[in-house]
Write a protein that holds these residues in place. Structure first.
Motif, PDB file in Angstrom:
ATOM      1  N   PRO A 154       0.823  -1.211   0.000  1.00 37.09           N
ATOM      2  CA  PRO A 154       0.000   0.000   0.000  1.00 37.09           C
ATOM      3  C   PRO A 154       0.856   1.259   0.000  1.00 37.09           C
ATOM      4  N   LEU A 155       2.177   1.091   0.111  1.00 40.87           N
ATOM      5  CA  LEU A 155       3.041   2.263   0.221  1.00 40.87           C
ATOM      6  C   LEU A 155       3.443   2.845  -1.131  1.00 40.87           C
ATOM      7  N   GLY A 178       6.934  -1.850   5.648  1.00 42.80           N
ATOM      8  CA  GLY A 178       6.170  -3.033   5.273  1.00 42.80           C
ATOM      9  C   GLY A 178       7.047  -4.191   4.830  1.00 42.80           C
ATOM     10  N   TYR A 188       8.531  -7.727   4.888  1.00 45.48           N
ATOM     11  CA  TYR A 188       8.202  -9.008   5.517  1.00 45.48           C
ATOM     12  C   TYR A 188       9.065 -10.138   4.990  1.00 45.48           C
ATOM     13  N   LEU A 240       2.412 -12.641   7.125  1.00 45.76           N
ATOM     14  CA  LEU A 240       2.687 -12.504   5.694  1.00 45.76           C
ATOM     15  C   LEU A 240       3.765 -13.480   5.226  1.00 45.76           C
ATOM     16  N   GLU A 244       9.723 -15.004  12.692  1.00 45.84           N
ATOM     17  CA  GLU A 244      10.342 -13.738  13.093  1.00 45.84           C
ATOM     18  C   GLU A 244       9.391 -12.573  12.865  1.00 45.84           C
ATOM     19  N   PHE A 245       8.782 -12.580  11.678  1.00 47.82           N
ATOM     20  CA  PHE A 245       7.876 -11.503  11.298  1.00 47.82           C
ATOM     21  C   PHE A 245       6.773 -11.341  12.346  1.00 47.82           C
ATOM     22  N   ASP A 249       7.920  -9.852  15.568  1.00 53.24           N
ATOM     23  CA  ASP A 249       8.084  -8.403  15.470  1.00 53.24           C
ATOM     24  C   ASP A 249       6.752  -7.687  15.555  1.00 53.24           C
ATOM     25  N   ILE A 250       5.754  -8.240  14.844  1.00 54.92           N
ATOM     26  CA  ILE A 250       4.444  -7.583  14.854  1.00 54.92           C
ATOM     27  C   ILE A 250       3.835  -7.652  16.256  1.00 54.92           C
ATOM     28  N   ARG A 267       5.445  -7.738  19.035  1.00 56.17           N
ATOM     29  CA  ARG A 267       6.162  -6.762  19.869  1.00 56.17           C
ATOM     30  C   ARG A 267       5.648  -5.356  19.580  1.00 56.17           C
ATOM     31  N   GLU A 268       5.474  -5.071  18.288  1.00 53.76           N
ATOM     32  CA  GLU A 268       4.979  -3.750  17.885  1.00 53.76           C
ATOM     33  C   GLU A 268       3.600  -3.492  18.509  1.00 53.76           C
ATOM     34  N   GLU A 327       3.787  -2.777  22.188  1.00 47.45           N
ATOM     35  CA  GLU A 327       4.265  -1.417  22.440  1.00 47.45           C
ATOM     36  C   GLU A 327       3.163  -0.396  22.198  1.00 47.45           C
ATOM     37  N   VAL A 345      -2.377  -2.043   8.443  1.00 49.71           N
ATOM     38  CA  VAL A 345      -2.927  -2.036   7.075  1.00 49.71           C
ATOM     39  C   VAL A 345      -2.203  -0.998   6.224  1.00 49.71           C
ATOM     40  N   ASP A 346      -1.863   0.144   6.824  1.00 44.63           N
ATOM     41  CA  ASP A 346      -1.132   1.184   6.081  1.00 44.63           C
ATOM     42  C   ASP A 346       0.197   0.654   5.561  1.00 44.63           C
ATOM     43  N   ARG A 347       0.787  -0.271   6.270  1.00 45.94           N
ATOM     44  CA  ARG A 347       2.114  -0.759   5.894  1.00 45.94           C
ATOM     45  C   ARG A 347       2.074  -2.044   5.099  1.00 45.94           C
ATOM     46  N   TYR A 348       1.129  -2.918   5.425  1.00 48.08           N
ATOM     47  CA  TYR A 348       1.131  -4.235   4.788  1.00 48.08           C
ATOM     48  C   TYR A 348      -0.069  -4.471   3.877  1.00 48.08           C
ATOM     49  N   GLY A 349      -1.017  -3.556   3.904  1.00 45.89           N
ATOM     50  CA  GLY A 349      -2.173  -3.707   3.031  1.00 45.89           C
ATOM     51  C   GLY A 349      -3.264  -4.567   3.651  1.00 45.89           C
TER      52      GLY A 349
END
Lengths: 176, 166
Positions: free
Chosen positions: A32-33, A132, A134, B54, B67-68, B71-72, B74-75, B78, B94-98
């Protein structure tokens, strides 16, 4: 006649959809970026950890951000190509060293060559999440205004360079 | 003699001491929860149950050990600590991964077929079933036996019954 034609027609529609499905790659999740401003970062440099690089430093030029790590096997595959591209001097490549160990990363660059103007360290993967990321390697093409124009998921290949990335870079460089 | 009894009592007390150690075996620790705050962990789990990893793609982030997903998770922890609402956190991802990161995709022009396709297919099949059944009923009514056919059929049936009786 119709009773044979209708199932045949339905089957053909289904077959076409399934065939299109075969050509799609489920790993290629559209980002989306694309056409959005590249997320800002301020990160320490790999070679000189006292120095900081900011994403704003590259405003005004077209550049590539390549996400790499010494633990990433596919990065080794694309690496010779990146070195070649860097030597050709077409576009500056910056490296985002993603969740890596500094010493191993430095050794890795010594061994396989260093195509990066600067490598920056994203040790906890925070900037990676903003972009983003992955699956490493991933490569972003960012234009003069700091907008992401392309994301390559997985290794850069000769094919992707020739067909997509290089023409795009040329087009972006010609823009004011 | 005093030496012997002394010796015996030390032996006994030693064994007794050993026996005292037995309950310690039961002290083996329970697994320590990953996060310090169970409230945060609960919210994080609920959120990640509807999010796709993903990397593994057919696993939710809460199930995945990639790993992914770490991280998510942990995010998200936070962000929960930073008092973000669930909607804000999901929007962040969603802004980052769709939309692909959502197991429950939003209703949008591109997902209309996904959401309503099954309903449309269902209606089409119900419609054609009704159409088919109606047509069949008409066909059945049309094929009434004529008087001659009926007599013939009855004769045949009688013959058959005779055969059985023999």
């Amino acid at each position: 006649m119709m009773r044979y034609l209708i199932p045949l027609f339905a089957f053909m529609v289904l077959a076409v959809f399934l065939m299109i499905g075969l050509t799609l790659n489920p790993r290629q999740v559209p980002s989306p970026l694309i056409d959005k401003p590249a997320p800002k970062f301020q990160l320490n440099q790999l070679h000189d950890s006292d120095k900081v690089m900011s994403s704003d430093d590259n405003l005004g030029k077209v550049w590539m951000l390549n996400v790499w790590a010494s633990w990433c096997v596919a990065c080794r595959d694309e690496h010779p190509l990146l070195v070649q591209l860097a030597n050709a001097g077409i576009v500056p490549i910056y490296g985002l060293n993603y969740k890596d160990d500094r010493n191993t990363a430095l050794q890795w660059l010594k061994r396989y060559g260093d195509p990066y103007q600067i490598s920056i360290v994203d040790s906890d993967g925070k900037v990676g999440i903003n972009y983003g990321v992955y699956g490493v390697p991933e490569t972003y093409v960012i234009d003069k205004k700091g907008i992401i124009r392309h994301k390559q998921i997985g290794p850069v290949t000769v094919d992707s360079l020739e067909k997509t990335i290089l023409p795009l870079i040329k087009e972006l460089q010609d823009q004011v | 003699m005093t030496f012997l009894t002394h010796c015996k009592s030390t032996k006994v007390s030693f064994v007794f001491l050993l026996l005292l150690l037995i309950p310690l075996i039961g002290w083996s620790k329970e697994a320590i929860p990953v996060a310090e705050d169970p409230e945060i962990e609960k919210r994080m789990l609920e959120l990640t149950m509807d999010l796709r990893c993903l990397v593994c793609q057919n696993e939710t982030i809460s199930d995945s050990r990639a790993e992914f997903s770490n991280d998510i998770r942990r995010e998200i922890r936070e962000q929960i600590k930073a008092n973000k609402t669930d909607d804000e956190i999901v929007q962040f991802l969603v802004d980052r991964y769709g939309d692909f990161i959502l197991y429950n995709p939003p209703v949008k022009p591109t997902t209309i077929l996904l959401w309503f396709g099954p309903v449309v297919l269902f209606l089409i099949s119900i419609g054609s079933l009704i159409f088919y059944l109606r047509r069949r009923r008409v066909q059945i009514e049309e094929v009434l036996l004529s008087q001659a056919q009926r007599e013939k059929a009855e004769a045949l049936l009688k013959e058959d019954n005779k055969g059985k009786n023999v």
